[in-house]
Design a protein around this motif. Structure first.
Motif, PDB file in Angstrom:
ATOM      1  N   LYS A  34       0.775  -1.247   0.180  1.00  0.00           N
ATOM      2  CA  LYS A  34      -0.062  -0.061  -0.070  1.00  0.00           C
ATOM      3  C   LYS A  34       1.049   1.282  -0.063  1.00  0.00           C
ATOM      4  CE  LYS A  34      -3.789  -2.264   2.456  1.00  0.00           C
ATOM      5  NZ  LYS A  34      -4.605  -2.456   3.575  1.00  0.00           N
ATOM      6  N   PHE A  35       0.477   2.146  -0.898  1.00  0.00           N
ATOM      7  CA  PHE A  35       1.500   3.337  -0.952  1.00  0.00           C
ATOM      8  C   PHE A  35       0.868   4.698  -0.811  1.00  0.00           C
ATOM      9  CE2 PHE A  35       2.822  -0.249  -3.382  1.00  0.00           C
ATOM     10  CZ  PHE A  35       4.442  -0.086  -3.368  1.00  0.00           C
ATOM     11  N   ALA A  36       1.431   5.653  -0.372  1.00  0.00           N
ATOM     12  CA  ALA A  36       1.131   7.116  -0.197  1.00  0.00           C
ATOM     13  C   ALA A  36       1.755   7.909  -1.025  1.00  0.00           C
ATOM     14  CB  ALA A  36       1.372   7.403   1.333  1.00  0.00           C
ATOM     15  N   PHE A  37       2.658   7.943  -1.638  1.00  0.00           N
ATOM     16  CA  PHE A  37       3.492   8.695  -2.452  1.00  0.00           C
ATOM     17  C   PHE A  37       3.958   8.141  -3.845  1.00  0.00           C
ATOM     18  CE2 PHE A  37       5.375  11.564   1.033  1.00  0.00           C
ATOM     19  CZ  PHE A  37       4.104  12.062   1.536  1.00  0.00           C
ATOM     20  N   PHE A  38       3.676   8.859  -4.971  1.00  0.00           N
ATOM     21  CA  PHE A  38       3.906   8.000  -6.280  1.00  0.00           C
ATOM     22  C   PHE A  38       5.485   8.362  -6.745  1.00  0.00           C
ATOM     23  CE2 PHE A  38       4.669   8.116 -10.863  1.00  0.00           C
ATOM     24  CZ  PHE A  38       4.525   7.128 -11.365  1.00  0.00           C
ATOM     25  N   THR A  39       5.749   9.621  -6.270  1.00  0.00           N
ATOM     26  CA  THR A  39       6.987  10.116  -6.961  1.00  0.00           C
ATOM     27  C   THR A  39       7.391  11.536  -6.302  1.00  0.00           C
ATOM     28  OG1 THR A  39       8.744  10.633  -8.595  1.00  0.00           O
ATOM     29  CG2 THR A  39       6.282  11.241  -8.924  1.00  0.00           C
ATOM     30  N   THR A  40       8.802  11.958  -5.993  1.00  0.00           N
ATOM     31  CA  THR A  40       9.117  13.172  -5.326  1.00  0.00           C
ATOM     32  C   THR A  40      10.363  13.329  -5.703  1.00  0.00           C
ATOM     33  OG1 THR A  40       7.882  12.151  -3.413  1.00  0.00           O
ATOM     34  CG2 THR A  40       8.917  14.387  -2.914  1.00  0.00           C
ATOM     35  N   GLY A  41      10.850  14.783  -5.838  1.00  0.00           N
ATOM     36  CA  GLY A  41      11.841  15.308  -6.031  1.00  0.00           C
ATOM     37  C   GLY A  41      12.246  17.091  -5.549  1.00  0.00           C
ATOM     38  N   LEU A  42      13.416  17.470  -5.589  1.00  0.00           N
ATOM     39  CA  LEU A  42      13.719  18.658  -5.134  1.00  0.00           C
ATOM     40  C   LEU A  42      14.006  19.242  -6.527  1.00  0.00           C
ATOM     41  CD1 LEU A  42      14.090  21.059  -3.277  1.00  0.00           C
ATOM     42  CD2 LEU A  42      16.470  20.434  -3.047  1.00  0.00           C
ATOM     43  N   THR A  43      13.132  20.326  -6.874  1.00  0.00           N
ATOM     44  CA  THR A  43      13.493  21.140  -8.265  1.00  0.00           C
ATOM     45  C   THR A  43      14.054  22.504  -7.940  1.00  0.00           C
ATOM     46  OG1 THR A  43      11.916  20.029  -9.510  1.00  0.00           O
ATOM     47  CG2 THR A  43      12.466  22.138 -10.126  1.00  0.00           C
ATOM     48  N   ILE A  44      15.006  22.991  -8.645  1.00  0.00           N
ATOM     49  CA  ILE A  44      15.791  24.045  -8.299  1.00  0.00           C
ATOM     50  C   ILE A  44      15.336  25.291  -9.502  1.00  0.00           C
ATOM     51  CG2 ILE A  44      17.755  25.150  -7.955  1.00  0.00           C
ATOM     52  CD1 ILE A  44      18.880  22.825  -6.981  1.00  0.00           C
ATOM     53  N   MET A 197      13.265  26.973  -4.943  1.00  0.00           N
ATOM     54  CA  MET A 197      13.366  25.694  -4.943  1.00  0.00           C
ATOM     55  C   MET A 197      11.918  25.050  -4.435  1.00  0.00           C
ATOM     56  SD  MET A 197      17.130  25.184  -2.942  1.00  0.00           S
ATOM     57  CE  MET A 197      18.434  26.459  -3.293  1.00  0.00           C
ATOM     58  N   ALA A 198      11.687  23.747  -4.580  1.00  0.00           N
ATOM     59  CA  ALA A 198      10.485  23.350  -4.083  1.00  0.00           C
ATOM     60  C   ALA A 198      10.681  21.682  -4.156  1.00  0.00           C
ATOM     61  CB  ALA A 198       9.231  23.629  -5.088  1.00  0.00           C
ATOM     62  N   ILE A 199      10.070  21.218  -3.144  1.00  0.00           N
ATOM     63  CA  ILE A 199       9.726  19.939  -3.285  1.00  0.00           C
ATOM     64  C   ILE A 199       8.434  19.466  -4.076  1.00  0.00           C
ATOM     65  CG2 ILE A 199       9.267  17.780  -1.736  1.00  0.00           C
ATOM     66  CD1 ILE A 199      11.875  18.599  -1.477  1.00  0.00           C
ATOM     67  N   ILE A 200       8.635  18.665  -5.088  1.00  0.00           N
ATOM     68  CA  ILE A 200       7.381  18.581  -6.027  1.00  0.00           C
ATOM     69  C   ILE A 200       7.113  17.111  -5.750  1.00  0.00           C
ATOM     70  CG2 ILE A 200       6.825  18.409  -8.270  1.00  0.00           C
ATOM     71  CD1 ILE A 200       7.929  20.948  -7.582  1.00  0.00           C
ATOM     72  N   ASN A 201       5.922  16.737  -5.182  1.00  0.00           N
ATOM     73  CA  ASN A 201       5.280  15.433  -4.745  1.00  0.00           C
ATOM     74  C   ASN A 201       3.966  15.291  -5.503  1.00  0.00           C
ATOM     75  OD1 ASN A 201       5.338  13.262  -3.206  1.00  0.00           O
ATOM     76  ND2 ASN A 201       4.070  14.044  -1.574  1.00  0.00           N
ATOM     77  N   ASP A 202       4.098  13.889  -5.918  1.00  0.00           N
ATOM     78  CA  ASP A 202       2.792  13.509  -6.479  1.00  0.00           C
ATOM     79  C   ASP A 202       2.434  12.416  -5.397  1.00  0.00           C
ATOM     80  OD1 ASP A 202       0.799  12.148  -7.650  1.00  0.00           O
ATOM     81  OD2 ASP A 202       1.792  11.954  -9.703  1.00  0.00           O
ATOM     82  N   PRO A 203       1.428  12.606  -4.715  1.00  0.00           N
ATOM     83  CA  PRO A 203       1.111  11.907  -3.491  1.00  0.00           C
ATOM     84  C   PRO A 203       0.454  10.719  -3.621  1.00  0.00           C
ATOM     85  CG  PRO A 203      -0.238  13.763  -3.196  1.00  0.00           C
ATOM     86  CD  PRO A 203       0.846  14.077  -4.479  1.00  0.00           C
ATOM     87  N   ASP A 204      -0.672  10.428  -4.290  1.00  0.00           N
ATOM     88  CA  ASP A 204      -1.461   9.148  -4.747  1.00  0.00           C
ATOM     89  C   ASP A 204      -1.496   8.193  -3.400  1.00  0.00           C
ATOM     90  OD1 ASP A 204      -1.341  10.193  -7.286  1.00  0.00           O
ATOM     91  OD2 ASP A 204      -0.377   8.399  -7.989  1.00  0.00           O
ATOM     92  N   LEU A 205      -2.243   8.926  -2.656  1.00  0.00           N
ATOM     93  CA  LEU A 205      -2.784   8.192  -1.266  1.00  0.00           C
ATOM     94  C   LEU A 205      -3.541   6.976  -1.641  1.00  0.00           C
ATOM     95  CD1 LEU A 205      -2.149   8.384   1.815  1.00  0.00           C
ATOM     96  CD2 LEU A 205      -4.448   9.470   2.181  1.00  0.00           C
ATOM     97  N   GLY A 206      -2.777   5.848  -1.630  1.00  0.00           N
ATOM     98  CA  GLY A 206      -3.619   4.646  -2.337  1.00  0.00           C
ATOM     99  C   GLY A 206      -4.263   4.805  -3.460  1.00  0.00           C
ATOM    100  N   ASP A 207      -5.490   4.950  -3.604  1.00  0.00           N
ATOM    101  CA  ASP A 207      -6.290   5.133  -4.782  1.00  0.00           C
ATOM    102  C   ASP A 207      -6.173   6.853  -5.098  1.00  0.00           C
ATOM    103  OD1 ASP A 207      -8.169   6.060  -6.747  1.00  0.00           O
ATOM    104  OD2 ASP A 207      -9.578   4.294  -6.002  1.00  0.00           O
ATOM    105  N   ALA A 208      -5.511   7.208  -6.119  1.00  0.00           N
ATOM    106  CA  ALA A 208      -5.162   8.394  -6.271  1.00  0.00           C
ATOM    107  C   ALA A 208      -6.439   9.348  -6.786  1.00  0.00           C
ATOM    108  CB  ALA A 208      -4.153   8.589  -7.530  1.00  0.00           C
ATOM    109  N   GLY A 209      -7.548   8.578  -6.881  1.00  0.00           N
ATOM    110  CA  GLY A 209      -8.723   9.385  -7.666  1.00  0.00           C
ATOM    111  C   GLY A 209      -9.365  10.131  -6.293  1.00  0.00           C
ATOM    112  N   ASP A 210      -9.266  10.003  -5.082  1.00  0.00           N
ATOM    113  CA  ASP A 210     -10.139  10.671  -3.940  1.00  0.00           C
ATOM    114  C   ASP A 210      -9.404  11.376  -3.084  1.00  0.00           C
ATOM    115  OD1 ASP A 210      -8.468   8.326  -2.891  1.00  0.00           O
ATOM    116  OD2 ASP A 210     -10.756   7.399  -2.289  1.00  0.00           O
ATOM    117  N   ASP A 211      -8.482  11.915  -3.169  1.00  0.00           N
ATOM    118  CA  ASP A 211      -7.471  12.753  -2.548  1.00  0.00           C
ATOM    119  C   ASP A 211      -7.794  14.201  -2.279  1.00  0.00           C
ATOM    120  OD1 ASP A 211      -5.976  10.278  -2.281  1.00  0.00           O
ATOM    121  OD2 ASP A 211      -4.289  11.026  -3.572  1.00  0.00           O
ATOM    122  N   TYR A 212      -7.397  14.744  -1.074  1.00  0.00           N
ATOM    123  CA  TYR A 212      -7.306  16.181  -0.795  1.00  0.00           C
ATOM    124  C   TYR A 212      -5.953  16.401  -0.316  1.00  0.00           C
ATOM    125  CZ  TYR A 212     -12.347  16.879  -1.015  1.00  0.00           C
ATOM    126  OH  TYR A 212     -13.846  17.396  -1.599  1.00  0.00           O
TER     127      TYR A 212
END
Length: 523
Positions: A34-44, A197-212
């Motif tokens: 079970k996953f909470a984040f799909f991908t993350t990185g620090l963009t400059i 700079m920013a932490i860019i996060n695609d969270p996808d908390l389990g099912d990505a279609g019902d997130d806030y």
């Protein structure tokens, strides 16, 4: 380490599993799929000679293992991901070659406090961490820059050298958090002006279609939570009933140096949506460097400002309210009124019409930067974050629990990540000694003090100081200390809240010295 499991890649990306296509990497609990984040990185993003340059990290990353050598990127086989676990020794090649990365920022515990890394004496990795990962990377290779990185990209390099350290602990109170430090050095010949700079996060908390999503400006926290109390269909990777909330804290943000330095911390929290996820065009994925740079600044991708739906003011921090208390501005509802959720404005306008916030797939940016942040050649910026996850008794209470857990992370940061054993005296004891714990009997916390003396065999590679707890059957139930310690007097706390009343034993071992004492838990 612990219950939180994630992937770190050699392109600057973390929380994504690259082994297969479109696979998330931030798993909680470990082993659950079970996953909470799909991908993350620090963009400059910065302006170099008035032109925007990016080192983008969101979905694929624009870094590669290596370093900057006289203004040009370079690499060799030693520049790679290193991973060590507490207790490792020379048989682990990463442990044996750790010294090669120390000049590039690889952390270690300086046992004899002489400021020099000495193989076999000092301990590689973050002190007291169960596991440490390190890599030195650079965005200087032009071939790694690609406009389809995911958060735009494709500009000329910034010629940044990034030292990335990730670590976690095996203490129960830190079991659902990881820490990452980004040491970013301008190794080029040009000034970075107006740096964001920013932490860019695609969270996808389990099912990505019902997130806030939401943020806490006091805790410098951006987070994701489920829109109701049942996520997806309940089968992995979704969480089903009572889903958790997950987030990222900016523990240390960018810094404007000078006579009166300014710590910027979290300067913006905004979101964007996938092209196929609906929403208005100026709130979708950036495809051009200028659009990504606007997001880093805390604006929409066409430069429009975010508008607070109640105060009708321009903001750079969205959804700053309390979901469980239903106060302030949240996606869940503004004071219970879903019609006060969001303002849809593009093209630079300040349209004041508000709309409800339907749940869906979110991506967010946690920014730290400023128009007057200048990074000169040779300057260093250090960003430290904590990513964490918590579960409450419903989807909204999970946000409250996440904020409480973030307070634990902040406490550890303010304590300079000193946990477990603490040096309480630098006087040199004449011999090793183990003191009686106090209080005793205890419930549930006790303290154990011990002395570490000079030892003729101290430079033996395998010699460490250990303090372990055993039950009456002789079964090891806790390891309180397992590291090299310079001579002195030390104290460690043990929280036995998870153990039953009864007699227990604790044993100090160091070289040829061994001593055991008895203690009692009384509940």
């Amino acid at each position: 380490p612990n219950r939180l499991y994630t992937w770190i890649q050699n392109t600057g990306i973390f929380n994504q599993d690259f082994r297969t296509s479109n696979t998330p990497g931030f798993m909680w609990p470990a082993g659950s799929n079970k996953f909470a984040f799909f991908t993350t990185g620090l963009t400059i993003g910065a302006k170099v000679n008035n032109a925007i340059r990016l080192a983008s990290c969101s979905y694929s990353g624009e870094y590669a293992p290596g370093f900057m050598n006289g203004g040009a990127p370079d690499s060799n086989s030693y520049f790679k991901l290193y991973k060590i676990t507490r207790g490792d020794g020379p048989s682990n090649s990463d442990w044996a070659n750790w010294f090669r990365m120390v000049p590039y920022g690889a952390p270690y515990y300086d046992v004899n406090n002489n400021g020099i890394y000495e193989q076999g004496i000092d301990t590689p990795g973050v002190r007291n961490a169960q596991q440490t990962v390190f890599i030195c990377m650079t965005d200087g290779f032009a071939g790694t820059h690609n406009q389809s990185e995911g958060f735009s990209g494709g500009t000329a390099p910034l010629f940044a050298e990034m030292h990335l350290t990730a670590w976690g602990y095996d203490k129960s109170e830190y079991s659902d958090m990881h820490f990452l430090k980004f040491e970013i050095i301008n190794k080029g010949n040009n000034i970075w002006d107006s740096t964001y700079m920013a932490i860019i996060n695609d969270p996808d908390l389990g099912d990505a279609g019902d997130d806030y999503i939401g943020c806490d400006t006091v805790r410098e926290l951006g987070y994701v939570f489920n829109s109701d109390n049942y996520d997806g269909n309940g089968y992995p990777p979704s969480y089903g009933l009572t889903p958790p909330a997950a987030g990222i804290i900016i523990l240390k943000g960018a810094r404007i140096n000078g006579a009166n330095p300014i710590n910027l911390n979290m300067t913006s929290f905004t979101y964007f949506l996938g092209t196929g996820a609906g929403g208005i065009t100026c709130e979708q994925d950036p495809s051009m460097p200028k659009e990504a740079y606007y997001y880093l600044q805390g604006r929409k991708k066409d430069g429009s400002h975010w508008i607070h739906p109640f105060y009708k003011t321009r903001v750079r921090l969205v959804y700053t309210g309390e979901p469980e208390a239903n106060t302030g501005w949240t996606e869940y509802g503004y004071n219970g009124n879903q019609n006060m959720g969001m303002v849809k404005n593009c093209n630079g306008g300040d349209t004041l019409t508000t709309f409800p916030c339907p749940p869906g797939d979110r991506r967010y940016c946690i920014g730290t930067g400023a128009g007057n942040l200048v990074v000169n050649p040779g300057d260093t910026q250090k960003i430290i974050i904590c990513q964490l996850i918590a579960r409450g008794n419903n989807n909204l209470n999970s946000v409250t629990k996440l904020k409480q857990l973030s307070d634990v992370a902040w406490s550890l940061y303010y304590n300079n990540f000193v946990i477990g054993v603490q040096n309480i005296s630098n006087e040199l004891p004449s011999s090793f000694a183990l003191s009686q714990n106090y209080p005793n009997p205890f419930n549930p916390v006790t303290r154990i003090r011990f002395d570490v003396a000079e030892n003729g065999k101290w430079k033996s590679v395998n010699e460490t100081v250990t303090l372990k707890v055993y039950d009456v059957l002789g079964k090891e139930i806790a390891v309180l200390v397992n590291e090299r310690l310079k001579p002195g007097t030390f104290e460690v706390k043990w929280n036995a809240s998870g153990f039953d009343s009864g007699i227990y034993f604790y044993r100090l071992s160091a070289g040829d010295f061994n001593e055991t004492k008895k203690m009692i838990i009384l509940k």
